[in-house]
Design a protein around this motif. Structure first.
Motif, PDB file in Angstrom:
ATOM      1  N   VAL A 198       0.839  -1.193   0.000  1.00 54.26           N
ATOM      2  CA  VAL A 198       0.000   0.000   0.000  1.00 54.26           C
ATOM      3  C   VAL A 198       0.879   1.250   0.000  1.00 54.26           C
ATOM      4  O   VAL A 198       1.819   1.357   0.780  1.00 54.26           O
ATOM      5  CB  VAL A 198      -0.905   0.021   1.254  1.00 54.26           C
ATOM      6  CG1 VAL A 198      -1.850   1.212   1.194  1.00 54.26           C
ATOM      7  CG2 VAL A 198      -1.670  -1.279   1.357  1.00 54.26           C
ATOM      8  N   GLY A 199       0.583   2.153  -0.900  1.00 54.64           N
ATOM      9  CA  GLY A 199       1.339   3.398  -0.942  1.00 54.64           C
ATOM     10  C   GLY A 199       2.636   3.300  -1.719  1.00 54.64           C
ATOM     11  O   GLY A 199       3.282   4.308  -1.946  1.00 54.64           O
ATOM     12  N   ARG A 200       3.009   2.102  -2.118  1.00 54.76           N
ATOM     13  CA  ARG A 200       4.247   1.871  -2.869  1.00 54.76           C
ATOM     14  C   ARG A 200       5.392   2.759  -2.388  1.00 54.76           C
ATOM     15  O   ARG A 200       5.886   3.614  -3.126  1.00 54.76           O
ATOM     16  CB  ARG A 200       3.991   2.095  -4.366  1.00 54.76           C
ATOM     17  CG  ARG A 200       2.860   1.231  -4.922  1.00 54.76           C
ATOM     18  CD  ARG A 200       2.730   1.340  -6.423  1.00 54.76           C
ATOM     19  NE  ARG A 200       3.873   0.748  -7.114  1.00 54.76           N
ATOM     20  CZ  ARG A 200       4.632   1.407  -7.964  1.00 54.76           C
ATOM     21  NH1 ARG A 200       4.438   2.674  -8.205  1.00 54.76           N
ATOM     22  NH2 ARG A 200       5.625   0.798  -8.567  1.00 54.76           N
ATOM     23  N   PRO A 201       5.841   2.550  -1.154  1.00 49.50           N
ATOM     24  CA  PRO A 201       6.910   3.408  -0.632  1.00 49.50           C
ATOM     25  C   PRO A 201       8.238   3.202  -1.383  1.00 49.50           C
ATOM     26  O   PRO A 201       8.483   2.107  -1.905  1.00 49.50           O
ATOM     27  CB  PRO A 201       7.035   2.960   0.828  1.00 49.50           C
ATOM     28  CG  PRO A 201       6.495   1.582   0.852  1.00 49.50           C
ATOM     29  CD  PRO A 201       5.431   1.529  -0.197  1.00 49.50           C
ATOM     30  N   ILE A 202       9.027   4.259  -1.420  1.00 54.71           N
ATOM     31  CA  ILE A 202      10.319   4.220  -2.103  1.00 54.71           C
ATOM     32  C   ILE A 202      11.297   3.343  -1.330  1.00 54.71           C
ATOM     33  O   ILE A 202      11.334   3.368  -0.105  1.00 54.71           O
ATOM     34  CB  ILE A 202      10.903   5.645  -2.217  1.00 54.71           C
ATOM     35  CG1 ILE A 202       9.994   6.509  -3.075  1.00 54.71           C
ATOM     36  CG2 ILE A 202      12.310   5.629  -2.781  1.00 54.71           C
ATOM     37  CD1 ILE A 202      10.319   7.979  -3.017  1.00 54.71           C
ATOM     38  N   LEU A 203      12.070   2.564  -2.079  1.00 56.81           N
ATOM     39  CA  LEU A 203      13.107   1.735  -1.464  1.00 56.81           C
ATOM     40  C   LEU A 203      14.472   2.405  -1.649  1.00 56.81           C
ATOM     41  O   LEU A 203      14.773   2.923  -2.717  1.00 56.81           O
ATOM     42  CB  LEU A 203      13.131   0.352  -2.122  1.00 56.81           C
ATOM     43  CG  LEU A 203      11.969  -0.573  -1.780  1.00 56.81           C
ATOM     44  CD1 LEU A 203      11.934  -1.744  -2.756  1.00 56.81           C
ATOM     45  CD2 LEU A 203      12.099  -1.083  -0.353  1.00 56.81           C
ATOM     46  N   TYR A 204      15.270   2.391  -0.605  1.00 58.32           N
ATOM     47  CA  TYR A 204      16.596   2.996  -0.670  1.00 58.32           C
ATOM     48  C   TYR A 204      17.687   1.940  -0.515  1.00 58.32           C
ATOM     49  O   TYR A 204      17.531   0.986   0.251  1.00 58.32           O
ATOM     50  CB  TYR A 204      16.761   4.035   0.449  1.00 58.32           C
ATOM     51  CG  TYR A 204      15.783   5.187   0.338  1.00 58.32           C
ATOM     52  CD1 TYR A 204      16.071   6.262  -0.492  1.00 58.32           C
ATOM     53  CD2 TYR A 204      14.590   5.182   1.048  1.00 58.32           C
ATOM     54  CE1 TYR A 204      15.188   7.323  -0.603  1.00 58.32           C
ATOM     55  CE2 TYR A 204      13.696   6.235   0.940  1.00 58.32           C
ATOM     56  CZ  TYR A 204      13.998   7.305   0.117  1.00 58.32           C
ATOM     57  OH  TYR A 204      13.127   8.345   0.005  1.00 58.32           O
ATOM     58  N   SER A 205      18.771   2.154  -1.265  1.00 59.14           N
ATOM     59  CA  SER A 205      19.950   1.299  -1.115  1.00 59.14           C
ATOM     60  C   SER A 205      21.187   2.189  -1.112  1.00 59.14           C
ATOM     61  O   SER A 205      21.113   3.356  -1.476  1.00 59.14           O
ATOM     62  CB  SER A 205      20.061   0.317  -2.283  1.00 59.14           C
ATOM     63  OG  SER A 205      19.140  -0.729  -2.132  1.00 59.14           O
TER      64      SER A 205
END
Lengths: 191, 250
Positions: free
Chosen positions: A152-159
Motif C-alpha cells: 500500500v502506498g508503494r513506498p520508495i526503497l533505498y539502497s
C-alpha cells in the motif's frame, strides 16, 4: 571457486587472445563507470561464470597493490586502494568530504545493512523521522532510490551506492563490519 | 519549564543535554547506559521515572510535535510495562500477544543499539579518510556548436544564479555542515577548471558541490577570481546559464 574442472581461470577470451582476467582488467581500467558481469561476459563472449572466475583471480592479484576491485551487486569498478587515499587526494586536489552527522550515520548504517529499505522501516528502527538524514545522504550520493515496495502506498526503497563503498573504502557490502550480528538473529545478542 | 524541575530528578552524574537527544530511543539508551543497566523489561521499568522526568523537560515546541509524539509513545510503553510490573498478574493475561508486547520495547532498543554501534564503526572508517577513487570521467565539455552570443554578466546575476541553485536543493540539514572545503582550495579548482576548458558554466561547477556550504564557497571563489580579473562572467540570455571564462579567451 572450489571446483576446478570445466572452468578455467586462465581461459582465453575472444578479445585478442589474452586471458579473460586480463581482458576484464583492461576494460575495467578504462571504464569511467561501473560495468556489470553480464556486460563483460557479452563483451568478451564468455559465460558469466568465466567472468566470475576471472574476478576472483583479479581480486587476488590486487592484494597489496594500489588498486582495488569494487563490487556492488553485479556491477564492478576498478578503484584506487583506500590506503593510497592520501596520495590520490593530493593529486586530485580534493578535500576530504565533510563529516556526517550522527543521525546521517545511523540512517546510513540502517540502509547499508537492511537494503533495500523504506523510509518507514528506517523510522521504525530509529524512532525518529529520517527525512533530514535521508536528504543529506541522497545529496551526497551515498544512498539512492532503487524502486518501490509493492505494498500500500508503494513506498520508495533505498539502497547504498558505489559512492558509499568508495567513501568508506569498502570493496563490497560483504566487507561491512560484523554483518552477521545485525539482522534477524539479533535476539540472541542479549549479552 | 520551571528550573526547579531538575532538582528532584536523580539523573545520572553526567548531565543530560536534553535537546541533544535525537529521539526517545537514544534518550532511553543513554539512561540505561548511565545506570549500567542491561536492556531488559526490568531495567526499563527502573528508568521509567527518569524518562518521564526527561519528557517533562522537553521544550513544548509546536513545531516539533512529531518529535514530542515519539517521546510520548515510548513513555506510554514504559508506563504500561511499569503498571504491569506493579500490579499482580491476572491469570488470563498470559497469552502470547501480551508477552510479545512486553518485549517489544526492549527488542527495539537492542536493534537500535546495534545500528548505533554499526554507525560508530562507519564513522571510524570515514574519519580514517581511507576512501577509494574511481577513474575520473573527463569533464563534460561545454556545449559546442554555433558560438553563442555572450553578453558579459555581472556578479549580481551570478548571485541570482546561486540563489536559484540553492533553492533547487534539498533544505539544509538541521545540524550545520562543517565546511571542510576552504576558499583557497576551491579557488584552485575553479581556476584549474577554467584553465582546462577555457569556459565552464556555473551550473557545472555547482554540480561538484555536495553541500550548500560547498556551493556558497564555490560562488565566493568565482567572485574572487572575477575581482582579480582572472575570469570574466558571461551570459547567453537573461536568466540563462552563466559562464565563467578565462580572461582573454572570450
Amino acid at each position: 571457486m572450489g571446483e576446478t574442472q570445466g572452468r578455467n581461470v586462465w581461459a582465453e577470451s575472444d578479445a585478442g587472445g589474452v586471458p579473460v582476467w586480463a581482458a576484464v582488467e583492461a576494460v575495467l581500467f578504462v571504464a569511467e563507470r561501473p560495468v556489470t558481469v553480464n556486460e563483460l561476459a557479452k563483451l568478451l563472449r564468455v559465460a558469466p561464470d568465466a567472468i566470475e572466475d576471472a574476478l576472483v583471480a583479479l581480486g587476488e592479484r590486487y592484494q597489496g597493490s594500489g588498486l582495488s576491485l569494487q563490487r556492488h551487486g553485479d556491477a564492478l569498478q576498478l578503484v584506487s586502494h583506500p590506503r593510497a587515499a592520501a596520495a590520490v587526494q593530493r593529486f586530485l586536489g580534493r578535500e576530504l568530504s565533510s563529516r556526517l552527522s550522527p543521525a546521517a550515520l545511523e540512517t546510513l548504517a540502517i540502509v547499508a545493512y537492511r537494503q533495500p529499505v523504506t523510509r518507514a522501516q528506517i523510522e521504525a528502527i530509529r524512532g525518529v523521522s529520517p527525512d533530514h538524514a535521508l536528504a543529506n545522504l541522497l545529496a551526497r550520493g551515498l544512498v539512492e532510490e532503487v524502486g518501490r515496495l509493492e505494498t500500500v502506498g508503494r513506498p520508495i526503497l533505498y539502497s547504498t551506492t558505489f559512492e558509499f563503498l568508495r567513501a568508506f573504502g569498502l570493496n563490497s557490502l560483504r566487507e561491512l563490519p560484523d554483518p552477521d550480528e545485525f539482522g534477524r538473529a539479533s535476539r540472541a545478542d542479549q549479552r | 519549564m520551571p528550573g526547579g524541575r531538575t532538582a528532584y530528578v536523580t539523573l545520572p552524574a553526567d548531565p543530560i543535554h536534553i535537546p541533544g537527544f535525537e529521539g526517545p530511543l537514544e534518550a532511553l539508551l543513554h539512561l540505561l547506559d548511565a545506570g549500567e543497566l542491561e536492556i531488559t523489561a526490568v531495567s526499563l521499568v527502573a528508568v521509567t521515572d527518569q524518562f518521564l522526568a526527561l519528557l517533562s523537560l522537553l521544550p513544548r515546541d509546536t513545531a516539533k510535535l512529531d518529535f514530542l509524539a515519539e517521546f510520548l509513545v515510548v513513555a506510554a510503553q514504559l508506563l504500561l510495562l511499569k503498571s504491569r510490573a506493579l500490579l499482580p498478574r491476572e491469570a488470563e493475561r498470559t497469552d502470547k500477544a501480551d508477552e510479545l508486547d512486553e518485549e517489544t520495547l526492549a527488542r527495539r532498543l537492542l536493534e537500535y543499539r546495534q545500528f548505533r554501534e554499526a554507525a560508530a564503526k562507519l564513522r571510524e572508517r570515514h574519519e580514517r579518510g581511507e576512501r577509494a577513487f574511481a577513474r575520473q570521467a573527463p569533464a563534460p565539455l561545454p556545449p559546442t556548436g554555433p558560438a553563442p552570443r555572450l553578453e558579459s554578466a555581472s556578479p549580481a546575476l551570478l548571485a541570482r544564479a546561486l540563489q536559484r541553485l540553492l533553492a533547487s536543493r534539498a533544505p539544509a540539514s538541521e545540524q550545520p555542515e562543517v565546511p571542510r572545503v576552504t576558499l583557497a582550495q576551491r579557488l584552485g579548482r575553479v581556476r584549474a577548471a577554467v584553465r582546462a576548458h577555457c569556459r565552464v558554466s556555473f551550473t557545472w561547477l555547482a554540480e561538484d558541490c555536495p553541500t550548500r556550504t560547498d556551493l556558497i564557497i564555490t560562488f565566493l571563489a568565482v567572485l574572487e577570481l572575477f575581482r582579480a580579473h582572472e575570469v570574466v562572467l558571461e551570459q547567453e540570455e537573461l536568466f540563462g546559464e552563466i559562464w565563467v571564462a578565462a580572461l582573454g579567451e572570450a
